[in-house]
Scaffold this motif. Structure first.
Motif, PDB file in Angstrom:
ATOM      1  N   THR A  31       0.820  -1.205   0.000  1.00  0.00           N
ATOM      2  CA  THR A  31       0.000   0.000   0.000  1.00  0.00           C
ATOM      3  C   THR A  31       0.855   1.257   0.000  1.00  0.00           C
ATOM      4  OG1 THR A  31      -1.774  -1.150   1.186  1.00  0.00           O
ATOM      5  CG2 THR A  31      -1.810   1.255   1.245  1.00  0.00           C
ATOM      6  N   LEU A  32       1.897   1.286   0.839  1.00  0.00           N
ATOM      7  CA  LEU A  32       2.789   2.447   0.889  1.00  0.00           C
ATOM      8  C   LEU A  32       3.539   2.617  -0.428  1.00  0.00           C
ATOM      9  CD1 LEU A  32       4.057   4.738   2.523  1.00  0.00           C
ATOM     10  CD2 LEU A  32       5.761   3.107   3.365  1.00  0.00           C
ATOM     11  N   VAL A  33       3.952   1.518  -1.018  1.00  0.00           N
ATOM     12  CA  VAL A  33       4.667   1.568  -2.295  1.00  0.00           C
ATOM     13  C   VAL A  33       3.785   2.147  -3.390  1.00  0.00           C
ATOM     14  CG1 VAL A  33       5.575   0.090  -4.130  1.00  0.00           C
ATOM     15  CG2 VAL A  33       6.317  -0.272  -1.774  1.00  0.00           C
ATOM     16  N   VAL A  34       2.536   1.688  -3.456  1.00  0.00           N
ATOM     17  CA  VAL A  34       1.601   2.203  -4.464  1.00  0.00           C
ATOM     18  C   VAL A  34       1.343   3.690  -4.239  1.00  0.00           C
ATOM     19  CG1 VAL A  34      -0.780   2.077  -5.314  1.00  0.00           C
ATOM     20  CG2 VAL A  34       0.506  -0.022  -4.901  1.00  0.00           C
ATOM     21  N   PHE A  35       1.239   4.094  -2.984  1.00  0.00           N
ATOM     22  CA  PHE A  35       0.966   5.492  -2.666  1.00  0.00           C
ATOM     23  C   PHE A  35       2.110   6.397  -3.116  1.00  0.00           C
ATOM     24  CE2 PHE A  35       1.080   9.014   0.538  1.00  0.00           C
ATOM     25  CZ  PHE A  35      -0.029   9.691   0.063  1.00  0.00           C
ATOM     26  N   THR A  36       3.344   6.017  -2.823  1.00  0.00           N
ATOM     27  CA  THR A  36       4.477   6.852  -3.247  1.00  0.00           C
ATOM     28  C   THR A  36       4.639   6.816  -4.763  1.00  0.00           C
ATOM     29  OG1 THR A  36       6.036   5.031  -2.838  1.00  0.00           O
ATOM     30  CG2 THR A  36       5.689   6.616  -1.048  1.00  0.00           C
ATOM     31  N   GLY A  37       4.302   5.680  -5.375  1.00  0.00           N
ATOM     32  CA  GLY A  37       4.316   5.614  -6.833  1.00  0.00           C
ATOM     33  C   GLY A  37       3.273   6.526  -7.449  1.00  0.00           C
ATOM     34  N   LEU A  38       2.104   6.608  -6.806  1.00  0.00           N
ATOM     35  CA  LEU A  38       1.044   7.508  -7.270  1.00  0.00           C
ATOM     36  C   LEU A  38       1.504   8.959  -7.243  1.00  0.00           C
ATOM     37  CD1 LEU A  38      -1.914   8.237  -7.997  1.00  0.00           C
ATOM     38  CD2 LEU A  38      -2.417   8.154  -5.528  1.00  0.00           C
ATOM     39  N   VAL A  39       2.224   9.346  -6.199  1.00  0.00           N
ATOM     40  CA  VAL A  39       2.711  10.725  -6.093  1.00  0.00           C
ATOM     41  C   VAL A  39       3.656  11.038  -7.253  1.00  0.00           C
ATOM     42  CG1 VAL A  39       4.041  12.339  -4.690  1.00  0.00           C
ATOM     43  CG2 VAL A  39       2.402  10.803  -3.600  1.00  0.00           C
ATOM     44  N   GLY A  40       4.566  10.134  -7.548  1.00  0.00           N
ATOM     45  CA  GLY A  40       5.461  10.344  -8.685  1.00  0.00           C
ATOM     46  C   GLY A  40       4.700  10.453  -9.987  1.00  0.00           C
ATOM     47  N   LEU A  41       3.673   9.636 -10.150  1.00  0.00           N
ATOM     48  CA  LEU A  41       2.870   9.650 -11.377  1.00  0.00           C
ATOM     49  C   LEU A  41       2.108  10.966 -11.525  1.00  0.00           C
ATOM     50  CD1 LEU A  41       0.899   6.634 -12.743  1.00  0.00           C
ATOM     51  CD2 LEU A  41      -0.215   8.847 -12.640  1.00  0.00           C
ATOM     52  N   VAL A  42       1.512  11.445 -10.431  1.00  0.00           N
ATOM     53  CA  VAL A  42       0.721  12.683 -10.472  1.00  0.00           C
ATOM     54  C   VAL A  42       1.605  13.900 -10.685  1.00  0.00           C
ATOM     55  CG1 VAL A  42      -0.735  14.211  -9.074  1.00  0.00           C
ATOM     56  CG2 VAL A  42      -1.179  11.754  -9.100  1.00  0.00           C
ATOM     57  N   MET A  43       2.796  13.890 -10.099  1.00  0.00           N
ATOM     58  CA  MET A  43       3.689  15.034 -10.224  1.00  0.00           C
ATOM     59  C   MET A  43       4.318  15.147 -11.609  1.00  0.00           C
ATOM     60  SD  MET A  43       5.750  15.039  -6.589  1.00  0.00           S
ATOM     61  CE  MET A  43       6.863  16.307  -7.193  1.00  0.00           C
ATOM     62  N   ALA A  44       4.402  14.044 -12.330  1.00  0.00           N
ATOM     63  CA  ALA A  44       5.109  14.035 -13.608  1.00  0.00           C
ATOM     64  C   ALA A  44       4.430  14.935 -14.635  1.00  0.00           C
ATOM     65  CB  ALA A  44       5.186  12.616 -14.150  1.00  0.00           C
ATOM     66  N   PRO A  45       5.214  15.676 -15.422  1.00  0.00           N
ATOM     67  CA  PRO A  45       4.621  16.486 -16.481  1.00  0.00           C
ATOM     68  C   PRO A  45       4.067  15.583 -17.585  1.00  0.00           C
ATOM     69  CG  PRO A  45       7.009  16.490 -16.665  1.00  0.00           C
ATOM     70  CD  PRO A  45       6.681  15.788 -15.378  1.00  0.00           C
ATOM     71  N   GLY A  46       2.994  16.025 -18.206  1.00  0.00           N
ATOM     72  CA  GLY A  46       2.377  15.210 -19.242  1.00  0.00           C
ATOM     73  C   GLY A  46       1.150  14.506 -18.710  1.00  0.00           C
ATOM     74  N   ALA A 156      15.529  -0.164  -2.866  1.00  0.00           N
ATOM     75  CA  ALA A 156      14.425  -0.810  -3.578  1.00  0.00           C
ATOM     76  C   ALA A 156      13.093  -0.169  -3.222  1.00  0.00           C
ATOM     77  CB  ALA A 156      14.400  -2.300  -3.250  1.00  0.00           C
ATOM     78  N   GLY A 157      12.875   0.101  -1.945  1.00  0.00           N
ATOM     79  CA  GLY A 157      11.617   0.713  -1.517  1.00  0.00           C
ATOM     80  C   GLY A 157      11.495   2.178  -1.869  1.00  0.00           C
ATOM     81  N   ALA A 158      12.614   2.792  -2.264  1.00  0.00           N
ATOM     82  CA  ALA A 158      12.600   4.214  -2.617  1.00  0.00           C
ATOM     83  C   ALA A 158      12.337   4.454  -4.099  1.00  0.00           C
ATOM     84  CB  ALA A 158      13.926   4.861  -2.213  1.00  0.00           C
ATOM     85  N   LEU A 159      12.290   3.402  -4.909  1.00  0.00           N
ATOM     86  CA  LEU A 159      12.155   3.551  -6.359  1.00  0.00           C
ATOM     87  C   LEU A 159      10.742   3.871  -6.871  1.00  0.00           C
ATOM     88  CD1 LEU A 159      14.550   0.739  -7.639  1.00  0.00           C
ATOM     89  CD2 LEU A 159      14.724   3.182  -8.152  1.00  0.00           C
TER      90      LEU A 159
END
Length: 308
Positions: A31-46, A156-159
């Motif tokens: 759950t935490l991994v998906v959440f941090t991945g979501l933040v990267g996805l939302v912040m990305a331009p495009g 690994a968990g930071a990617l």
């Protein structure tokens, strides 16, 4: 009546089996991994089509779960020796090691292939790297050999923020790398606080966690060091101009509290302080990334106090 009872019993067994396989995925970590991945996805331009975005997040979650499953497969002997993990599906005998291995490998391959088809090669390669690093480097090499296991293995968990960003852009830039660094330097104080609480279990299992090898005092001092590193680092998104004043304020207040708790733990060494440190570390990371997500989702200003 007998047939109905047998059917009900079979259904219960099937449900338990599904639950056991789900437990192999380490759902709380996932759950935490998906959440941090979501933040990267939302912040990305495009932009990324919503279905593809959901697919990318699903792949991040499944890939993380697969890595967790393979971690449990490899460490089933350690898990059986520790109170905290003895009830997991493999040491408890509810899932066989071979079944767990097949499940983890299948999900690993599937998550990377689907990510590649749904987004791009860069995101898929980063997801594969996260899985291989967690399983091959952290689990199989570092965990049983060095007290620095969690420091190096934390990469690994930071990617996930980098994976989410790459899923949209097909490339990387400084923003997701900074998010990676925040999680990377957050991991040691978070995990070592738990290790202080479970040092006797790690010692019994033969895992060279820092408290077992260097002692509690050294561990508490190392927690202070990493807390002093991550707290100012967490201000970087605002200082670099890709997060706003709201995030900066949250990062500043929580960072100060994080440092205070670390210093109290170093000074008192009480179990209660370790529990507080561990619990707050979870809140700290969640609040940072939730604030970033809110700023981008709500379109709040992100110019902040840019150094540029």
């Amino acid at each position: 009546m007998v047939d109905q009872s047998m059917a009900a019993g079979a259904a219960t067994a099937d449900e338990a089996a599904v639950g056991d396989y789900f437990a192999l995925l380490k759902p709380r970590v996932m759950t935490l991994v998906v959440f941090t991945g979501l933040v990267g996805l939302v912040m990305a331009p495009g932009t990324l089509h919503p279905i593809l975005a959901l697919t990318a997040l699903l792949c991040i979650g499944v890939g993380a779960g697969a890595a967790g499953c393979l971690n449990m497969w490899w460490e089933s002997d350690l898990d059986s020796a520790m109170e905290r993990t003895a009830a997991r599906p493999i040491p408890a005998g509810r899932v066989g090691r071979d079944e767990a291995l097949g499940f983890g490998v299948t999900l690993s391959v599937a998550s990377v292939v689907v990510m590649d088809l749904a987004t791009n090669h860069v995101a898929a390669a980063l997801l594969a790297l996260a899985i291989v690093f967690y399983v091959g480097v952290y689990t199989m090499v570092l965990k049983r050999r060095t007290p620095q296991n969690i420091v190096i293995g934390g990469a690994a968990g930071a990617l996930p923020p980098m994976i989410g960003w790459a899923a949209v852009t097909g490339s990387l830039s400084i923003e997701p790398i900074v998010l990676f660094a925040i999680i990377f330097f957050w991991t040691p104080p978070h995990f070592w606080a738990l290790a202080l609480l479970r040092a006797h279990e790690y010692a019994r299992a033969g895992v060279p966690m820092l408290p077992c090898v260097a002692g509690d005092d050294v561990t508490r001092r190392q927690i202070v060091v990493y807390t002093l590193l991550v707290s100012p680092l967490a201000l970087a998104p605002t200082l670099m101009g890709f997060a706003g004043p709201l995030y900066g304020a949250v990062a500043g207040v929580l960072g100060a509290a994080f440092i205070v708790l670390a210093l109290r733990l170093a000074r008192d060494g009480a179990r209660r302080q370790a529990v507080q440190m561990f619990a707050f570390s979870i809140l700290y990371l969640f609040a940072l990334f939730a604030t970033l997500l809110a700023e981008y989702a709500l379109g709040l200003p992100t110019s902040g106090w840019s150094l540029g």
